[in-house]
Every structure is written in C-alpha cells, then in structure tokens.
Design a protein around this motif. Structure first.
Motif, PDB file in Angstrom:
ATOM      1  N   TYR A   1      -3.772 -34.875   4.330  1.00 38.86           N
ATOM      2  CA  TYR A   1      -4.661 -33.945   5.041  1.00 38.86           C
ATOM      3  C   TYR A   1      -6.119 -34.189   4.666  1.00 38.86           C
ATOM      4  O   TYR A   1      -7.002 -34.227   5.532  1.00 38.86           O
ATOM      5  CB  TYR A   1      -4.265 -32.505   4.720  1.00 38.86           C
ATOM      6  CG  TYR A   1      -5.279 -31.491   5.177  1.00 38.86           C
ATOM      7  CD1 TYR A   1      -5.380 -31.134   6.520  1.00 38.86           C
ATOM      8  CD2 TYR A   1      -6.168 -30.901   4.273  1.00 38.86           C
ATOM      9  CE1 TYR A   1      -6.337 -30.212   6.952  1.00 38.86           C
ATOM     10  CE2 TYR A   1      -7.121 -29.982   4.687  1.00 38.86           C
ATOM     11  CZ  TYR A   1      -7.197 -29.638   6.026  1.00 38.86           C
ATOM     12  OH  TYR A   1      -8.137 -28.733   6.446  1.00 38.86           O
TER      13      TYR A   1
ATOM     14  N   ARG B   1      -8.105 -36.973   6.229  1.00 40.18           N
ATOM     15  CA  ARG B   1      -8.603 -36.722   7.582  1.00 40.18           C
ATOM     16  C   ARG B   1      -9.653 -35.616   7.612  1.00 40.18           C
ATOM     17  O   ARG B   1     -10.533 -35.627   8.469  1.00 40.18           O
ATOM     18  CB  ARG B   1      -7.437 -36.328   8.504  1.00 40.18           C
ATOM     19  CG  ARG B   1      -6.473 -37.464   8.749  1.00 40.18           C
ATOM     20  CD  ARG B   1      -5.174 -36.978   9.361  1.00 40.18           C
ATOM     21  NE  ARG B   1      -4.284 -38.084   9.702  1.00 40.18           N
ATOM     22  CZ  ARG B   1      -3.559 -38.761   8.833  1.00 40.18           C
ATOM     23  NH1 ARG B   1      -3.633 -38.444   7.551  1.00 40.18           N
ATOM     24  NH2 ARG B   1      -2.783 -39.750   9.204  1.00 40.18           N
ATOM     25  N   ALA B   2      -9.551 -34.669   6.674  1.00 40.87           N
ATOM     26  CA  ALA B   2     -10.403 -33.484   6.749  1.00 40.87           C
ATOM     27  C   ALA B   2     -11.560 -33.479   5.764  1.00 40.87           C
ATOM     28  O   ALA B   2     -12.609 -32.889   6.050  1.00 40.87           O
ATOM     29  CB  ALA B   2      -9.557 -32.221   6.536  1.00 40.87           C
TER      30      ALA B   2
END
Length: 373
Positions: free
Chosen positions: A223, A226-227
């Motif tokens: 996660y 990507r974030a």
C-alpha cells in the motif's frame, strides 16, 4: 485475576506463574540495557516529527494482538505487527513501541504477566522485530523502494520473526521443569517440557499466525509503495527516490493510519470468535493435571499466578463485544500517551546529556577554531 482461557487470551503472552522469578529476573536484567539502547537509538533515528508514527505503531500492535486466530488443534494465536514497525521505523523503534503495548496489556488488561513482562518483551519486542528486519534487509539489498521484492521480503521477514519469537517462548516454557522442580521432580512452575512446548507453539505459528503476520506486513508495504513512498524511506535513507516517486503526491500517513486504527479497533471483537483456550495460558484451576502427570497445581504457578490483581478490564472485559471495543479504545489512547511521554522523557534526558557534554568540553579559542591554511 486473569480471564478464563479463550477470553482475550492468546498463545504468546506468558502469564505470571509459568516462569520462575529467577527466569523473570534474568530477562529483566537483559532487557534494561536493550531498552536504554533503544531509547538512545530512537532519538537518533526517529526524528521528532515521526513520534506520532511510533505512537500509531504501538497502538496498532496493541490492537492487532487482540485478534485471536483459531488454530486447528483447538488453541489460538495472534499477529504482533513488530516486523512492520521495524521495517518502517527501525527495530529499535519497534522495541520501544511493542514493549509499551505489552506493558499496557499486562497492567490494564491482565494479558501477560507483570513478572513475565521482560520475557514477553524480549520475545515480541526484540526477537521478532530484529529478526524480521534482518531478513527484510538481507532480501532487499540494492532494490528500489517500489520494488516488488520489498513486498514479499516484508512477508518473509515478518513470518520468520514471529516464528523465532514463538520458538523463544517455547524454550522458556520448556526449560522450567528441568531447572525448577521439587526433589521428586515435580515442576514448580510451567509443567511443559521442551518436547511438549516446542511442537505446540510452533504448530500454531508455522501454519497460521506466521502467515497472518506476513500478509499483514506485505499488505502495508504494498500500500505504501503506491500511497506514500517517502514513508518507506524513513528507515532506508540510502535508497534514492526516482523522479516519478518524488512527483507523486503522498497520502497523509497519520490520517490514513488513524482511519485504519479506528476500523481495526471497532472490528476487534472478531477476536472473540476464536474458540478454545491457548497453550500455556490455563489458570491453575483449569490446568489439565492428568495430561502433565501432576497430582496438584505446581506450587510456584499457584503462588504467582495472581501477582498483579489491579487490572482495569481483566481479559479485555467479560467477553461482550462492547467491552472488547472499549478495551481496544482505552488501550490505543493509553499506549499512544505513554509513547509520547516516553519520547518526551528521552528527549529531556538526551538534552541534559548534551548540555553536560558541552559543560565538560574545554572552550575552543578563536585561533584554534580558525581554519588552517
């Protein structure tokens, strides 16, 4: 008074009475320099603006440990989150965070013993994060922060770290009957020998809990790739960011973590669905004496099992969902407050040390301070 097995109990928190006071003292002496070193390293590695992340990591570890996972043999186990904290903030920060989570669990909820706290901290706040981080670093050498190798390396590191922690716990249980017994060989504390403790502990963690820890860690790493890539760089400053990663607008880590933590706390009663008790967590009256060839409860176990009787919500409450959620929310708030208080105290102590060093240093003359040609 500890809760009955299966209500807020798990397989890795050693309760009081199962380890001898001598064993607990040895772990206490061993942990003191480790906690001191952790305090020093956290001040150097984790900058003040990352203290909220340490607090969130400790709170996350607290809540994750409330999720009891059913094991096919009828016991339960749980993840810890120590490997994830080590990957993001370093193993020394994980040592502080998980230790605080364990301390609040023992003091407020009777999950793990007060006398056994140093041993629990060694297993879950030292062995787990350092092994997990070591495996992760070994597998991610010369890789970009967004490399897929970091995802599965996080999973493998967390899996190995949790199982090494479980093995350490099993050994601590298993050596008690050989080291501490009556003249006739009757155990004084834990009645489990190594041949019983190691298979029971490792079965639960090798086939279930280790995979849960690994998936949890890998999911968060994937996660963040990507974030919020810069968050992955906190503990890997030597890894350069690509131009695309620099341009990417990161998700606010505190906001995302608070949302995830809130959701986790609300759904924490799912941990109550795990049936059965946990190996090594039976109260004296529930101990299967025939199974361990005992005629009575071991004397030391009976003596020290209720060493700490001032818990706020023993076993995270009476087994109702609302008391479990209340325990999670109280734990999150208290753990975060203790982390902030601890880091503030570390800062004050370190600041005092620097002032003392400045006072002890001889003044530098202007001539000596001038650059040499």
């Amino acid at each position: 008074m500890r809760a009955a097995p299966g209500v807020g109990e798990d397989i890795m928190h050693i309760p009081d009475g199962y380890l001898s006071p001598q064993t607990s003292a040895v772990f206490g002496v061993a942990m003191l320099p480790l906690w001191w070193q952790a305090a020093r390293r956290v001040k150097k590695v984790v900058k003040s603006r990352y203290v909220p992340l340490v607090a969130l990591g400790a709170a996350f570890s607290f809540v994750v440990m409330m999720f009891n996972i059913p094991i096919p043999d009828g016991t339960t186990a749980h993840a810890v989150g120590g490997g994830l904290i080590a990957i993001l903030l370093g193993p020394w920060a994980a040592c502080i965070a998980v230790s605080i989570a364990l301390l609040i669990q023992a003091l407020f909820f009777g999950d793990g013993g007060i006398l056994a706290f140093p041993a629990n901290a060694f297993n879950m706040a030292v062995v787990l994060p350092f092994v997990a981080y070591g495996v992760y670093r070994l597998l991610t050498r010369n890789t970009a922060l967004t490399s897929g190798r970091r995802v599965w390396a996080g999973a493998v590191g967390a899996y190995v770290g949790l199982n090494m922690s479980a093995l350490a716990t099993a050994i601590e249980f298993g050596i008690q009957p050989d080291l501490f017994h009556k003249a006739d060989g009757t155990p004084l504390y834990a009645p489990f020998h190594l041949s019983q403790a190691i298979p029971a502990m490792m079965f639960a963690h090798l086939i279930i809990a280790g995979f849960v820890e690994g998936v949890l860690t890998a999911g968060v790493v994937a996660y963040l790739q990507r974030a919020n890539v810069p968050l992955l760089r906190i503990n890997a400053p030597e890894v350069p960011l690509t131009e695309a990663e620099v341009r990417r607008k990161p998700v606010n880590p505190l906001r995302a973590a608070l949302v995830a933590l809130g959701i986790t706390a609300v759904i924490s009663p799912l941990g109550l669905l795990a049936p059965g008790g946990a190996f090594g967590e039976d109260t004296p009256e529930d101990l299967d004496l025939a199974k361990y060839h005992l005629s009575a409860v071991p004397e030391g176990l009976a003596k020290y099992t209720d060493f700490w009787g001032n818990t706020l919500l023993p076993g995270y409450g009476d087994g109702s969902w609302w008391q479990y959620i209340l325990s999670a929310l109280i734990g999150v708030v208290v753990v975060a407050a203790v982390v902030f208080g601890t880091t503030w105290l570390i800062g004050k102590v370190r600041g005092g040390e620097r002032e003392a060093e400045d006072l002890d240093s001889p003044p530098v003359s202007a001539a000596a301070a001038a650059p040499q040609s």
